[in-house]
Design a protein around this motif. Structure first.
Motif, PDB file in Angstrom:
ATOM      1  N   ARG A  34       0.825  -1.220   0.000  1.00 24.91           N
ATOM      2  CA  ARG A  34       0.000   0.000   0.000  1.00 24.91           C
ATOM      3  C   ARG A  34       0.849   1.256   0.000  1.00 24.91           C
ATOM      4  O   ARG A  34       0.575   2.210  -0.728  1.00 24.91           O
ATOM      5  CB  ARG A  34      -0.949  -0.009   1.192  1.00 24.91           C
ATOM      6  N   ILE A  35       1.890   1.280   0.825  1.00 23.07           N
ATOM      7  CA  ILE A  35       2.750   2.468   0.879  1.00 23.07           C
ATOM      8  C   ILE A  35       3.421   2.705  -0.468  1.00 23.07           C
ATOM      9  O   ILE A  35       3.494   3.836  -0.948  1.00 23.07           O
ATOM     10  CB  ILE A  35       3.778   2.350   2.019  1.00 23.07           C
ATOM     11  N   LEU A  36       3.907   1.637  -1.092  1.00 26.26           N
ATOM     12  CA  LEU A  36       4.586   1.792  -2.381  1.00 26.26           C
ATOM     13  C   LEU A  36       3.643   2.211  -3.507  1.00 26.26           C
ATOM     14  O   LEU A  36       4.089   2.742  -4.516  1.00 26.26           O
ATOM     15  CB  LEU A  36       5.294   0.483  -2.758  1.00 26.26           C
ATOM     16  N   SER A  37       2.355   2.000  -3.324  1.00 30.37           N
ATOM     17  CA  SER A  37       1.395   2.334  -4.386  1.00 30.37           C
ATOM     18  C   SER A  37       0.919   3.786  -4.339  1.00 30.37           C
ATOM     19  O   SER A  37       0.224   4.229  -5.250  1.00 30.37           O
ATOM     20  CB  SER A  37       0.181   1.407  -4.308  1.00 30.37           C
ATOM     21  N   VAL A  38       1.298   4.518  -3.316  1.00 28.64           N
ATOM     22  CA  VAL A  38       0.794   5.889  -3.147  1.00 28.64           C
ATOM     23  C   VAL A  38       1.833   6.903  -3.615  1.00 28.64           C
ATOM     24  O   VAL A  38       2.957   6.915  -3.125  1.00 28.64           O
ATOM     25  CB  VAL A  38       0.439   6.161  -1.668  1.00 28.64           C
ATOM     26  N   PRO A  39       1.467   7.764  -4.563  1.00 22.94           N
ATOM     27  CA  PRO A  39       2.406   8.815  -4.971  1.00 22.94           C
ATOM     28  C   PRO A  39       2.604   9.829  -3.845  1.00 22.94           C
ATOM     29  O   PRO A  39       1.694  10.071  -3.059  1.00 22.94           O
ATOM     30  CB  PRO A  39       1.723   9.475  -6.172  1.00 22.94           C
ATOM     31  N   VAL A  40       3.792  10.368  -3.780  1.00 17.26           N
ATOM     32  CA  VAL A  40       4.079  11.428  -2.816  1.00 17.26           C
ATOM     33  C   VAL A  40       3.919  12.744  -3.565  1.00 17.26           C
ATOM     34  O   VAL A  40       4.761  13.120  -4.378  1.00 17.26           O
ATOM     35  CB  VAL A  40       5.490  11.284  -2.213  1.00 17.26           C
ATOM     36  N   ASN A  41       2.801  13.404  -3.312  1.00 14.71           N
ATOM     37  CA  ASN A  41       2.467  14.663  -3.984  1.00 14.71           C
ATOM     38  C   ASN A  41       3.109  15.846  -3.280  1.00 14.71           C
ATOM     39  O   ASN A  41       3.203  15.868  -2.050  1.00 14.71           O
ATOM     40  CB  ASN A  41       0.948  14.872  -3.963  1.00 14.71           C
ATOM     41  N   ARG A  58     -10.244  23.694   3.696  1.00 13.01           N
ATOM     42  CA  ARG A  58      -9.770  22.982   4.887  1.00 13.01           C
ATOM     43  C   ARG A  58      -8.268  22.819   4.747  1.00 13.01           C
ATOM     44  O   ARG A  58      -7.760  22.586   3.669  1.00 13.01           O
ATOM     45  CB  ARG A  58     -10.414  21.602   4.984  1.00 13.01           C
ATOM     46  N   GLY A  59      -7.580  22.908   5.825  1.00 14.21           N
ATOM     47  CA  GLY A  59      -6.127  22.737   5.792  1.00 14.21           C
ATOM     48  C   GLY A  59      -5.520  23.272   7.060  1.00 14.21           C
ATOM     49  O   GLY A  59      -6.188  23.454   8.071  1.00 14.21           O
ATOM     50  N   THR A  60      -4.250  23.572   6.993  1.00 10.07           N
ATOM     51  CA  THR A  60      -3.522  24.041   8.166  1.00 10.07           C
ATOM     52  C   THR A  60      -3.665  25.537   8.386  1.00 10.07           C
ATOM     53  O   THR A  60      -3.303  26.036   9.439  1.00 10.07           O
ATOM     54  CB  THR A  60      -2.025  23.734   8.008  1.00 10.07           C
ATOM     55  N   GLY A  61      -4.152  26.250   7.365  1.00  8.73           N
ATOM     56  CA  GLY A  61      -4.173  27.711   7.430  1.00  8.73           C
ATOM     57  C   GLY A  61      -2.882  28.305   6.894  1.00  8.73           C
ATOM     58  O   GLY A  61      -2.748  29.511   6.770  1.00  8.73           O
ATOM     59  N   ASP A  62      -1.922  27.467   6.575  1.00 12.06           N
ATOM     60  CA  ASP A  62      -0.641  27.883   6.005  1.00 12.06           C
ATOM     61  C   ASP A  62      -0.728  27.654   4.499  1.00 12.06           C
ATOM     62  O   ASP A  62      -0.779  26.521   4.041  1.00 12.06           O
ATOM     63  CB  ASP A  62       0.481  27.043   6.615  1.00 12.06           C
ATOM     64  N   TYR A  63      -0.763  28.738   3.736  1.00 12.30           N
ATOM     65  CA  TYR A  63      -0.933  28.637   2.293  1.00 12.30           C
ATOM     66  C   TYR A  63       0.372  28.825   1.530  1.00 12.30           C
ATOM     67  O   TYR A  63       0.373  28.840   0.304  1.00 12.30           O
ATOM     68  CB  TYR A  63      -1.973  29.661   1.823  1.00 12.30           C
ATOM     69  N   GLU A  64       1.469  28.947   2.222  1.00  7.63           N
ATOM     70  CA  GLU A  64       2.773  29.159   1.586  1.00  7.63           C
ATOM     71  C   GLU A  64       3.654  27.915   1.588  1.00  7.63           C
ATOM     72  O   GLU A  64       4.381  27.671   0.631  1.00  7.63           O
ATOM     73  CB  GLU A  64       3.507  30.310   2.284  1.00  7.63           C
ATOM     74  N   THR A  65       3.615  27.147   2.658  1.00 10.36           N
ATOM     75  CA  THR A  65       4.479  25.982   2.782  1.00 10.36           C
ATOM     76  C   THR A  65       4.140  24.943   1.722  1.00 10.36           C
ATOM     77  O   THR A  65       2.975  24.669   1.464  1.00 10.36           O
ATOM     78  CB  THR A  65       4.341  25.353   4.180  1.00 10.36           C
ATOM     79  N   VAL A  66       5.165  24.367   1.107  1.00 11.62           N
ATOM     80  CA  VAL A  66       4.977  23.251   0.193  1.00 11.62           C
ATOM     81  C   VAL A  66       5.097  21.973   1.017  1.00 11.62           C
ATOM     82  O   VAL A  66       6.120  21.727   1.660  1.00 11.62           O
ATOM     83  CB  VAL A  66       6.011  23.258  -0.955  1.00 11.62           C
ATOM     84  N   TYR A  67       4.022  21.198   1.033  1.00  9.04           N
ATOM     85  CA  TYR A  67       3.971  19.937   1.773  1.00  9.04           C
ATOM     86  C   TYR A  67       4.263  18.783   0.828  1.00  9.04           C
ATOM     87  O   TYR A  67       4.115  18.910  -0.386  1.00  9.04           O
ATOM     88  CB  TYR A  67       2.584  19.743   2.390  1.00  9.04           C
ATOM     89  N   ALA A  68       4.645  17.646   1.368  1.00 10.77           N
ATOM     90  CA  ALA A  68       4.847  16.422   0.605  1.00 10.77           C
ATOM     91  C   ALA A  68       4.072  15.313   1.295  1.00 10.77           C
ATOM     92  O   ALA A  68       4.276  15.066   2.484  1.00 10.77           O
ATOM     93  CB  ALA A  68       6.330  16.062   0.548  1.00 10.77           C
ATOM     94  N   GLY A  69       3.157  14.679   0.544  1.00 10.99           N
ATOM     95  CA  GLY A  69       2.404  13.600   1.153  1.00 10.99           C
ATOM     96  C   GLY A  69       1.260  13.131   0.290  1.00 10.99           C
ATOM     97  O   GLY A  69       1.053  13.618  -0.823  1.00 10.99           O
TER      98      GLY A  69
END
Length: 115
Positions: A34-41, A58-69
């Motif tokens: 399952r982990i290997l099948s999920v792209p890291v966006n 909906r989110g963290t309220g932080d619109y500048e940070t680039v997240y990976a997940g």
């Protein structure tokens, strides 16, 4: 607002076994698959202005940070709150089981290398 219902709250999940109905053990091979099948966006959260009409941001309220997940639709097994919020508990569980599977595979290779 973890549940997406407009109610701001903080719910802490109990970690002790006495609060849980144990359902079995996650198969490490399944976890790794399952982990290997999920792209890291790479992503940023959308502001309210960027959302379609009638949809609340909906989110963290932080619109500048680039997240990976992952996104919910790609990894429903790593989500909670009706599939809309990332679950660090499930993610840790799947990561741990995956590491166990990888450790087992490495041990086999090490055994072959020394024999």
């Amino acid at each position: 607002d973890a549940a997406g219902n407009g109610v701001t709250s903080w719910a802490a999940a109990a970690s002790s076994e006495r609060y849980k109905r144990l359902l079995g053990v996650l198969d490490p091979k399944v976890a790794l698959q399952r982990i290997l099948s999920v792209p890291v966006n790479l992503f940023r959260y959308r502001t309210q202005e960027e959302m379609p009409e009638g949809v609340r941001a909906r989110g963290t309220g932080d619109y500048e940070t680039v997240y990976a997940g992952p996104v919910a639709e790609q990894a429903p097994w790593a989500m909670h709150h009706k599939g809309g919020v990332f679950s660090p508990v499930s993610a840790f569980g799947y990561a741990s089981a995956s590491i166990m599977e990888l450790h087992k595979r490495i041990a086999v290779l090490e055994e072959l290398a020394t024999s």
